[in-house]
Design a protein around this motif. Structure first.
Motif, PDB file in Angstrom:
ATOM      1  N   CYS A  73       0.840  -1.207   0.000  1.00  8.05           N
ATOM      2  CA  CYS A  73       0.000   0.000   0.000  1.00  8.05           C
ATOM      3  C   CYS A  73       0.871   1.251   0.000  1.00  8.05           C
ATOM      4  O   CYS A  73       0.609   2.194  -0.751  1.00  8.05           O
ATOM      5  N   ASN A  74       1.906   1.262   0.826  1.00  8.59           N
ATOM      6  CA  ASN A  74       2.809   2.413   0.881  1.00  8.59           C
ATOM      7  C   ASN A  74       3.458   2.666  -0.472  1.00  8.59           C
ATOM      8  O   ASN A  74       3.598   3.814  -0.893  1.00  8.59           O
ATOM      9  N   GLU A  75       3.859   1.596  -1.165  1.00  7.47           N
ATOM     10  CA  GLU A  75       4.444   1.734  -2.504  1.00  7.47           C
ATOM     11  C   GLU A  75       3.474   2.406  -3.465  1.00  7.47           C
ATOM     12  O   GLU A  75       3.877   3.132  -4.373  1.00  7.47           O
ATOM     13  N   LEU A  76       2.181   2.159  -3.270  1.00  9.27           N
ATOM     14  CA  LEU A  76       1.140   2.728  -4.130  1.00  9.27           C
ATOM     15  C   LEU A  76       0.638   4.085  -3.640  1.00  9.27           C
ATOM     16  O   LEU A  76      -0.273   4.660  -4.227  1.00  9.27           O
ATOM     17  N   GLY A  77       1.213   4.580  -2.552  1.00  9.56           N
ATOM     18  CA  GLY A  77       0.782   5.863  -2.004  1.00  9.56           C
ATOM     19  C   GLY A  77      -0.506   5.767  -1.205  1.00  9.56           C
ATOM     20  O   GLY A  77      -1.168   6.777  -0.976  1.00  9.56           O
ATOM     21  N   LEU A  78      -0.863   4.579  -0.762  1.00 10.72           N
ATOM     22  CA  LEU A  78      -2.063   4.375   0.059  1.00 10.72           C
ATOM     23  C   LEU A  78      -1.626   4.132   1.491  1.00 10.72           C
ATOM     24  O   LEU A  78      -0.936   3.157   1.779  1.00 10.72           O
ATOM     25  N   ILE A  79      -2.012   5.019   2.379  1.00 10.43           N
ATOM     26  CA  ILE A  79      -1.605   4.903   3.777  1.00 10.43           C
ATOM     27  C   ILE A  79      -2.836   4.524   4.602  1.00 10.43           C
ATOM     28  O   ILE A  79      -3.802   5.284   4.681  1.00 10.43           O
ATOM     29  N   ALA A  80      -2.791   3.337   5.181  1.00 11.48           N
ATOM     30  CA  ALA A  80      -3.905   2.892   6.026  1.00 11.48           C
ATOM     31  C   ALA A  80      -3.915   3.713   7.307  1.00 11.48           C
ATOM     32  O   ALA A  80      -2.871   3.922   7.927  1.00 11.48           O
TER      33      ALA A  80
END
Length: 118
Positions: free
Chosen positions: A87-94
Motif C-alpha cells: 500500500c505504501n508503494e502505491l501511495g495508500l496509507i492505512a
C-alpha cells in the motif's frame, strides 16, 4: 480530515456466527456516529462492529447515501507488513490496521481502514 461517519453497533467478543447474529449486524444502519479517527481506532480495539457506509433505511445498494471510510479485509494468511508495504508503494496509507477475531499466527486475518478526505 477531522470526522468520519460510520454505523457502530454493540461491542462483540467474537465474530457473529448464527444467522440471527449476522442479520442483526447486517441491519446495522440506525446507529450513525460521527467520530474522529483516534476515537474510531479506540472503538475498534473494544471490538465494535461497524459498517463504513450510511444508508437511508435498510442496508442495500439502493439505500446507500455516503461513505467516508473504506476497509480491506485480508483473510488468506498473508502477513500484514507485506500488505502495508505494498500500500505504501502505491501511495495508500492505512489509517487503522487491526486483526480480526479469528486471527492467528498460523492464519493471519486483519483489516486495513482508510479514511477518505473527499
Amino acid at each position: 480530515m477531522n470526522t468520519i461517519t460510520v454505523n457502530f453497533k454493540n461491542t462483540c467478543t467474537s465474530k457473529p456466527t448464527t444467522k440471527s447474529e449476522k442479520i442483526n449486524e447486517s441491519n446495522n444502519t440506525k446507529y450513525q456516529v460521527q467520530t474522529d479517527p483516534l476515537t474510531f481506532a479506540e472503538l475498534m480495539l473494544q471490538g465494535r462492529t461497524w459498517c463504513p457506509a450510511t444508508f437511508k433505511g435498510t442496508r442495500s445498494n439502493n439505500n446507500w447515501t455516503s461513505q467516508s471510510v473504506f476497509a480491506l479485509d485480508f483473510d488468506s494468511g498473508i502477513q500484514p507488513n507485506i500488505i502495508i508495504e505494498r500500500c505504501n508503494e502505491l501511495g495508500l496509507i492505512a489509517n487503522v490496521v487491526y486483526t480480526s477475531f479469528s486471527d492467528s499466527q498460523e492464519l493471519r486475518k486483519f483489516r486495513l481502514v482508510f479514511f477518505l478526505d473527499k
